[in-house]
Write an enzyme that holds these catalytic residues in place. Structure first.
Site, PDB file in Angstrom:
ATOM      1  N   HIS A  28      19.322  54.195 -51.493  1.00 32.84           N
ATOM      2  CA  HIS A  28      18.642  52.927 -51.237  1.00 32.84           C
ATOM      3  C   HIS A  28      18.819  52.552 -49.777  1.00 32.84           C
ATOM      4  O   HIS A  28      19.926  52.210 -49.360  1.00 32.84           O
ATOM      5  CB  HIS A  28      19.209  51.825 -52.132  1.00 32.84           C
ATOM      6  CG  HIS A  28      18.668  51.856 -53.515  1.00 32.84           C
ATOM      7  ND1 HIS A  28      19.354  51.366 -54.596  1.00 32.84           N
ATOM      8  CD2 HIS A  28      17.480  52.308 -54.002  1.00 32.84           C
ATOM      9  CE1 HIS A  28      18.611  51.536 -55.690  1.00 32.84           C
ATOM     10  NE2 HIS A  28      17.483  52.101 -55.354  1.00 32.84           N
ATOM     11  N   HIS A  87      27.123  50.326 -54.506  1.00 31.98           N
ATOM     12  CA  HIS A  87      26.446  49.113 -54.040  1.00 31.98           C
ATOM     13  C   HIS A  87      27.468  48.104 -53.520  1.00 31.98           C
ATOM     14  O   HIS A  87      28.507  47.899 -54.141  1.00 31.98           O
ATOM     15  CB  HIS A  87      25.647  48.533 -55.227  1.00 31.98           C
ATOM     16  CG  HIS A  87      24.745  47.413 -54.863  1.00 31.98           C
ATOM     17  ND1 HIS A  87      25.200  46.148 -54.604  1.00 31.98           N
ATOM     18  CD2 HIS A  87      23.402  47.379 -54.716  1.00 31.98           C
ATOM     19  CE1 HIS A  87      24.168  45.372 -54.304  1.00 31.98           C
ATOM     20  NE2 HIS A  87      23.061  46.105 -54.365  1.00 31.98           N
ATOM     21  N   GLU A 108      24.977  54.240 -58.602  1.00 33.45           N
ATOM     22  CA  GLU A 108      24.759  53.608 -57.311  1.00 33.45           C
ATOM     23  C   GLU A 108      26.058  53.024 -56.751  1.00 33.45           C
ATOM     24  O   GLU A 108      26.799  52.362 -57.469  1.00 33.45           O
ATOM     25  CB  GLU A 108      23.735  52.475 -57.490  1.00 33.45           C
ATOM     26  CG  GLU A 108      23.320  51.817 -56.200  1.00 33.45           C
ATOM     27  CD  GLU A 108      22.243  50.763 -56.425  1.00 33.45           C
ATOM     28  OE1 GLU A 108      21.933  50.464 -57.596  1.00 33.45           O
ATOM     29  OE2 GLU A 108      21.727  50.246 -55.431  1.00 33.45           O
TER      30      GLU A 108
END
Lengths: 299, 155
Positions: free
Chosen positions: A233, A156, A154
């Site tokens: 996401h 992020h 991910e």
């Protein structure tokens, strides 16, 4: 029958969004019911939500599939961790880390997940991976293939899509020509506003102190990683009554994804203030899905 | 369902042996993170009640029905303390606590392997990388989460 127009990308919700109410005033079934009402067709589950992880009981597994069936929800991504420092002292051996990865691959396979959000041990706020990550992922690839899962690292906030390690990951994928390692882009990396009517002065102070909010990725930076991404996401912090997200340039990001024909899972992840208020959270989630549906041209 | 505060109101009472003698008190808590933690990632310190310190080494942590000392938890990479699972902390104190309000504080943290530096205390003697303070990637420590709650004891 509920009326849901499905398209590509597919719309999902991360159970993580409910982490401050799940088990306090909502059951896992309440969460599934909420996701269903939002029109989501897919979901992300963290290992944190699996009762008796890493060994869920047959009863829990039955209950899980019953929820999927009842609320017409399909598994999209399972969030797990590939940690190398589970105990004091030296880092674990590659074999120990691999053992844990395989255990999670089997579990993901059992629960119907083909994509994993794999958090590799990192050494700083920007999630630069601990040296040696290539060795472990390389060893894990044949097992990921066997259990039909793709590990996704991910990106992020405050990590930018232009951070060196992101290119290292892409290079690794190309070198191994693998479909079992990729990138989950967390839209928080595009966050370019921290409005004072959304964040309290204390929250803003903490974010600043921890190094958030000084720089962000440009929407076009996502182009390089889209071919290597199956789930992202769709982070959001506040959607207003006009169905506009106030902190992340959703229009620009989604337009690029549509133009590139990206057909993965857009998984809503609420991380704004008020996550411990189930009513507020439910309203935010519905606003977010109305916003995304309109931008994607779904009804 | 669990209490919204990580220290639970339910489960706070004195402890008695089979002869009815009060040998201590207990309170219950859940982890504060969105992710479960292996016991080997858990770091504990003292319990402080109304300013009185109950040392780390005297505490008993009951997790999934098993009693552990802080030392015994360090190497348990096989026990996963899941989110919303309640642990009972047993604190030896002859005669227990008096009926009424008490401010209960527990020093604890955990090792988080992302967004932070690697655990600074190599031997696990600190409070990990997250807890009452958060260890930033630079090694700098900033204030983390509050660790106390005022509880009401009946017996």
């Amino acid at each position: 029958m509920r009326k849901v127009q499905e398209g590509k990308p597919k719309l999902g919700i991360s159970v993580y969004s409910y982490c401050q109410v799940l088990g306090r005033c909502m059951t896992l079934e309440d969460v599934f019911k909420d996701m269903y009402d939002c029109g989501a067709t897919h979901f992300e589950l963290l290992t944190s939500h699996i009762e008796n992880y890493p060994n869920p009981s047959p009863q829990w597994i039955d209950h899980y599939f019953w929820l999927c069936e009842k609320y017409k929800m399909q598994p999209a991504e399972m969030g797990h961790w590939a940690e190398t420092h589970l105990r004091r002292g030296d880092r674990m051996s590659d074999e120990e880390v691999l053992f844990n990865l395989i255990r999670d691959f089997k579990l993901a396979n059992l629960l119907g997940f083909k994509v994993l959000r794999t958090k590799i041990t990192t050494v700083n706020l920007y999630c630069d991976p601990e040296p040696g990550w290539e060795r472990i992922i390389e060893k894990a690839l044949p097992y990921a293939e066997k259990y039909d899962v793709m590990m996704q690292n991910e990106v992020h906030s405050p990590t930018l899509l232009t951070r060196k390690h992101v290119f290292d990951y892409l290079e690794f994928i190309e070198k191994h020509k693998t479909k079992h390692f990729g990138i989950n882009v967390d839209f928080g990396t595009f966050q370019n506003a921290w409005p004072e009517d959304i964040y309290s002065p204390e929250a803003l102070k903490t974010l600043k102190q921890r190094g958030f909010g000084s720089e962000w990725s440009k929407p076009e930076d996502i182009k390089a990683v889209l071919p290597y991404s199956k789930a992202c996401h769709a982070k959001f912090n506040y959607v207003d009554e006009n169905f506009e997200e106030r902190t992340i340039p959703y229009n620009d990001v989604l337009k690029i994804m549509i133009d590139h024909g990206w057909d993965g899972y857009l998984i809503s992840e609420y991380e704004g203030p008020g996550r411990d208020d189930d009513a507020f959270l439910g309203e935010q989630m519905r606003r977010h899905h109305i916003m995304m549906r309109r931008m994607l041209g779904y009804c | 369902m669990v209490d919204n505060h990580f220290i639970q109101m339910r489960g706070f009472h004195n402890l008695y042996d089979e002869n009815g003698k009060c040998w201590g008190f207990q309170f219950c808590m859940r982890t504060k993170y969105y992710k479960g933690i292996w016991l080997s990632q858990f770091r504990t310190g003292n319990v402080i009640v109304d300013g009185v310190v109950y040392p780390k080494d005297t505490l008993i942590w009951n997790i999934q029905g098993m009693d552990y000392t802080a030392e015994e938890m360090y190497d348990r990479t096989d026990i996963y303390w899941q989110v919303n699972e309640i642990a009972t902390v047993k604190v030896p104190k002859e005669g227990g606590l008096e009926q009424g309000y008490h401010t209960v504080e527990v020093e604890f943290g955990w090792v988080c392997n992302y967004n932070t530096a690697v655990e600074p205390e190599y031997d696990g003697s600190g409070l990990g990388t997250m807890g009452p303070y958060i260890v930033l990637g630079t090694g700098q420590r900033v204030v983390g989460h509050p660790t106390e709650r005022r509880l009401l004891l009946v017996w």
